[in-house]
Design a protein around this motif. Sequence first.
Motif, PDB file in Angstrom:
ATOM      1  N   HIS A  22       0.821  -1.212   0.000  1.00 39.77           N
ATOM      2  CA  HIS A  22       0.000   0.000   0.000  1.00 39.77           C
ATOM      3  C   HIS A  22       0.857   1.265   0.000  1.00 39.77           C
ATOM      4  O   HIS A  22       2.076   1.228   0.186  1.00 39.77           O
ATOM      5  CB  HIS A  22      -0.934  -0.004   1.209  1.00 39.77           C
ATOM      6  N   GLY A  23       0.194   2.396  -0.177  1.00 39.51           N
ATOM      7  CA  GLY A  23       0.870   3.687  -0.146  1.00 39.51           C
ATOM      8  C   GLY A  23       1.010   4.217   1.265  1.00 39.51           C
ATOM      9  O   GLY A  23       0.516   3.618   2.231  1.00 39.51           O
ATOM     10  N   SER A  24       1.669   5.370   1.421  1.00 41.37           N
ATOM     11  CA  SER A  24       1.906   5.942   2.742  1.00 41.37           C
ATOM     12  C   SER A  24       0.592   6.293   3.441  1.00 41.37           C
ATOM     13  O   SER A  24      -0.352   6.776   2.819  1.00 41.37           O
ATOM     14  CB  SER A  24       2.787   7.191   2.627  1.00 41.37           C
ATOM     15  N   ASN A  30      -6.967  -1.906   3.926  1.00 39.31           N
ATOM     16  CA  ASN A  30      -7.609  -0.833   3.156  1.00 39.31           C
ATOM     17  C   ASN A  30      -7.310  -0.969   1.668  1.00 39.31           C
ATOM     18  O   ASN A  30      -8.196  -0.743   0.821  1.00 39.31           O
ATOM     19  CB  ASN A  30      -7.140   0.532   3.644  1.00 39.31           C
ATOM     20  N   LEU A  31      -6.074  -1.338   1.325  1.00 36.97           N
ATOM     21  CA  LEU A  31      -5.729  -1.533  -0.082  1.00 36.97           C
ATOM     22  C   LEU A  31      -6.537  -2.683  -0.673  1.00 36.97           C
ATOM     23  O   LEU A  31      -7.054  -2.581  -1.799  1.00 36.97           O
ATOM     24  CB  LEU A  31      -4.238  -1.806  -0.235  1.00 36.97           C
ATOM     25  N   ALA A  32      -6.658  -3.768   0.075  1.00 33.11           N
ATOM     26  CA  ALA A  32      -7.445  -4.906  -0.400  1.00 33.11           C
ATOM     27  C   ALA A  32      -8.894  -4.504  -0.652  1.00 33.11           C
ATOM     28  O   ALA A  32      -9.510  -4.924  -1.641  1.00 33.11           O
ATOM     29  CB  ALA A  32      -7.372  -6.051   0.607  1.00 33.11           C
ATOM     30  N   GLU A  33      -9.439  -3.677   0.239  1.00 37.10           N
ATOM     31  CA  GLU A  33     -10.819  -3.216   0.072  1.00 37.10           C
ATOM     32  C   GLU A  33     -10.951  -2.252  -1.099  1.00 37.10           C
ATOM     33  O   GLU A  33     -11.980  -2.240  -1.795  1.00 37.10           O
ATOM     34  CB  GLU A  33     -11.314  -2.557   1.365  1.00 37.10           C
ATOM     35  N   GLY A 116       3.147  -2.386  -5.949  1.00 34.83           N
ATOM     36  CA  GLY A 116       2.609  -1.484  -4.952  1.00 34.83           C
ATOM     37  C   GLY A 116       2.109  -0.184  -5.534  1.00 34.83           C
ATOM     38  O   GLY A 116       2.350   0.141  -6.698  1.00 34.83           O
ATOM     39  N   PHE A 117       1.402   0.541  -4.686  1.00 34.10           N
ATOM     40  CA  PHE A 117       0.878   1.854  -5.033  1.00 34.10           C
ATOM     41  C   PHE A 117       1.707   2.922  -4.337  1.00 34.10           C
ATOM     42  O   PHE A 117       2.006   2.809  -3.144  1.00 34.10           O
ATOM     43  CB  PHE A 117      -0.587   1.973  -4.611  1.00 34.10           C
ATOM     44  N   SER A 118       2.116   3.949  -5.068  1.00 32.70           N
ATOM     45  CA  SER A 118       2.828   5.096  -4.527  1.00 32.70           C
ATOM     46  C   SER A 118       4.087   4.647  -3.783  1.00 32.70           C
ATOM     47  O   SER A 118       4.966   4.023  -4.367  1.00 32.70           O
ATOM     48  CB  SER A 118       1.885   5.904  -3.635  1.00 32.70           C
TER      49      SER A 118
END
Length: 234
Positions: A22-24, A30-33, A116-118
């Motif tokens: 996930h991001g910072s 939360n990323l999974a959701e 990943g994101f960000s």
Amino acid sequence: MIKLRKIYPTTRAHSGTVIFLHGSGDTGSNLAEWVRFLLGRHMDFEHIKMIYPTAPVQAYTPLSGELSHVWFDRRAITIEALENRKSLSQMYEKINDLIQNEVELGVSPSRIIIGGFSMGGALALHIGYHLNCDLAGIFACSSFLNRDSIIYETLRQSLAAGTSLPELRMYHGAKDKLVPLDWGKETYEKLTELGVNGNFIPLDNTLHELKKHQILDIRDWILKKLPGEIQYKL
């Protein structure tokens, strides 16, 4: 300690693994959701395990030192800033432990993808091109590397040695104001100059965010890199 969240583990042994960072300020759950919301269902596979780790809580300089779920500290959110290598090194071992756990379960590194994101995408780049070049692939969404990144030093050595590198897939919103498109494009161009093969995909009308068609493309790419023909071992 990194908290893990697996999405729908298979009833039979998985033959591939995807670690999605996930991001910072976010968490793995939360990323999974977020992915589930975009797709209308979880991104799960019969033969591939999805892992969404959560970064530890630590002081984050861009937030004036406030505590946040971040993979590493940054001096500033800009491509010109010096890379915080000490902070990054503290996370390398933790992510490597995740990889080693999958290897102990019988999954070859060549059947493991990290993305990943960000900030999570930046860490994925570090894992794939600084620590472990044996992985199946790396993807990064709305991410960048500092211009003095240790990755570039490592890749110069890999290029000279003729080391095989994981395939890269980068995505970046054309309207991203937090991490400008130019930062992502510059990062990708430097990586490819140093031997990385892959694709850089600008996303029209996209801010610092994930989009449904982007996740669908990542899903299709994962299946291409980790096909299911050898998914189960007898």
